[in-house]
Design a protein around this motif. Structure first.
Motif, mmCIF file in Angstrom:
data_model
loop_
_atom_site.group_PDB
_atom_site.id
_atom_site.type_symbol
_atom_site.label_atom_id
_atom_site.label_comp_id
_atom_site.label_asym_id
_atom_site.label_seq_id
_atom_site.Cartn_x
_atom_site.Cartn_y
_atom_site.Cartn_z
ATOM 1 N N ALA A 124 36.530 38.372 29.957
ATOM 2 C CA ALA A 124 37.760 39.036 29.527
ATOM 3 C C ALA A 124 38.642 38.035 28.805
ATOM 4 O O ALA A 124 38.640 36.841 29.123
ATOM 5 N N ASN A 147 41.392 48.057 26.759
ATOM 6 C CA ASN A 147 42.381 47.019 27.007
ATOM 7 C C ASN A 147 41.935 45.736 26.324
ATOM 8 O O ASN A 147 40.907 45.164 26.692
ATOM 9 N N CYS A 150 43.893 40.754 27.723
ATOM 10 C CA CYS A 150 43.566 40.624 29.144
ATOM 11 C C CYS A 150 43.527 39.163 29.581
ATOM 12 O O CYS A 150 43.393 38.254 28.768
ATOM 13 N N LEU A 167 41.176 44.405 36.650
ATOM 14 C CA LEU A 167 41.540 43.717 35.413
ATOM 15 C C LEU A 167 43.044 43.497 35.382
ATOM 16 O O LEU A 167 43.827 44.417 35.649
ATOM 17 N N LEU A 169 46.202 42.306 32.856
ATOM 18 C CA LEU A 169 46.538 42.145 31.440
ATOM 19 C C LEU A 169 47.377 40.887 31.239
ATOM 20 O O LEU A 169 48.038 40.394 32.155
#
Length: 373
Positions: A124, A147, A150, A167, A169
């Motif tokens: 990510a 998204n 992240c 997850l 951000l």
């Protein structure tokens, strides 16, 4: 020190015409003692590796990790995708295939490797990077969800299907998201984290219903801390006021080590995130368990020294020569038995100057490395 040096000293003694050969032996002994006690220079062990980058890439390195069980080091670059090397950083090639690889936007922040499937990895990143998964050891990647700004990602490995993911951000409050379909879709569950918290960026999954999330960042007026839920995010309890952030380390004993923002200090938990305490000593950034019960970390004010601990981070001892530059972070390859350190260069355009990666090829017996000062 080499056999040639010994031979030269021996020849000096044998060809000496001084009246007393005892003096010659004394000179030899003192010279040897001085050599053994002389400090080892950084250049003797740290090799600066720029390597050969496919296509002449010059992007700045943001992060490096080693794929567990493989002699493969991965570099996350600023705005130039993921790269890998299987020869200790001497040669690099882009991971994935055109159209099936993480985009050149932004940079990867977090890497998660499946402990039972050596071909699966999640990554990510921020600034339009997003979330990606590979199931073929980096040959191809799948973009998960929408998204694209992240930080941390966590996977529930108690689930054999790997359906539950968390997850966080980048630089956003209450930003925790959860997926129950392997990352295809995401729902925001951070809204139930108490008000007044800072950025919630780096989740930890303890089990299917127990999660831990940090609250930290530069935003004024927002409280730092660590929050924990035992009902899959329906309610949260604050378990610490520390401002943890970035990647954490789980040791073989289940102990968690987490760095606080801007390398202020380290914290640790021995009860699955219920309570936290500060780690005494110079360790900063990421802690690595090189073998069971042995931890290493960069430390000191400029992160230019390595330290090891054999008592769960109660005490730390320096080893090795000074790193040739201020280390941004560290990665360890247990197969090649080497350490990688790199520095992050904040330049525009993003051009990587020479000497930004260094490698130390440790002795085959890592214990002997701890005797090097």
């Amino acid at each position: 020190m080499s056999w040639k040096w010994f031979e030269m000293q021996r020849n000096t003694i044998q060809t000496s015409h001084r009246p007393s050969r005892h003096c010659a032996f004394a000179v030899f002994f003192l010279s040897l003692l001085a050599l053994l006690n002389s400090p080892i220079r950084a250049d003797d062990v740290w090799k600066k590796i720029d390597g050969v980058w496919e296509g002449g890439s010059t992007a700045v390195i943001w992060k490096m990790v080693v794929w567990p069980g493989k002699d493969l080091v991965i570099a996350s670059t600023r705005s130039n995708g993921l790269w890998s090397s299987s020869d200790g950083g001497e040669n690099w090639k882009r991971m994935g295939q055109p159209g099936k690889t993480p985009s050149n936007a932004g940079q990867a922040v977090t890497f998660v490797f499946d402990p039972t499937d050596p071909k699966t990895m999640w990554t990510a990143g921020m600034y339009n990077y997003g979330v990606w998964k590979t199931s073929d050891a980096g040959q191809t990647f799948t973009h998960l969800g929408k998204n694209d700004h992240c930080d941390g990602i966590a996977v529930d490995f108690a689930d054999p299907l790997r359906k539950t993911l968390l997850l966080g951000l980048h630089e956003q409050e209450h930003s925790l998201h959860r997926s129950t379909d392997g990352g295809l879709t995401w729902e925001r569950i951070g809204d139930k984290i108490p008000e007044g918290t800072a950025f919630t960026t780096d989740p930890i999954i303890i089990d299917s219903k127990t999660y831990v999330i940090n609250s930290s960042g530069y935003k004024k007026g927002e409280a730092w801390g660590i929050y924990r839920t035992e009902d899959a995010g329906q309610t949260w309890a604050q378990v610490s006021k520390e401002g943890a952030g970035g990647n954490y380390t789980f040791t073989s004993k289940g102990q968690i080590f987490w760095s606080c923002l801007w390398d202020q200090h380290m914290i640790t938990s021995t009860d699955q995130g219920k309570t936290w305490s500060r780690v005494r000593g110079p360790a900063r950034g990421r802690i690595i368990e090189v073998v069971p019960d042995t931890l290493i970390a960069l430390g000191g004010s400029n992160k230019t020294r390595f330290f090891f601990s054999k008592d769960n981070a109660q005490t730390w001892t320096p080893f090795g020569p000074v790193v040739p530059f201020k280390g941004h972070d560290v990665a360890y390859d247990p197969i090649r038995k080497c350490l990688y350190v790199w520095k992050d260069i904040d330049t525009s355009p993003v051009i990587r100057p020479p000497g930004t990666i260094a490698r130390w090829d440790l002795p085959p017996n890592i214990e002997s490395a701890f005797a090097i000062h």
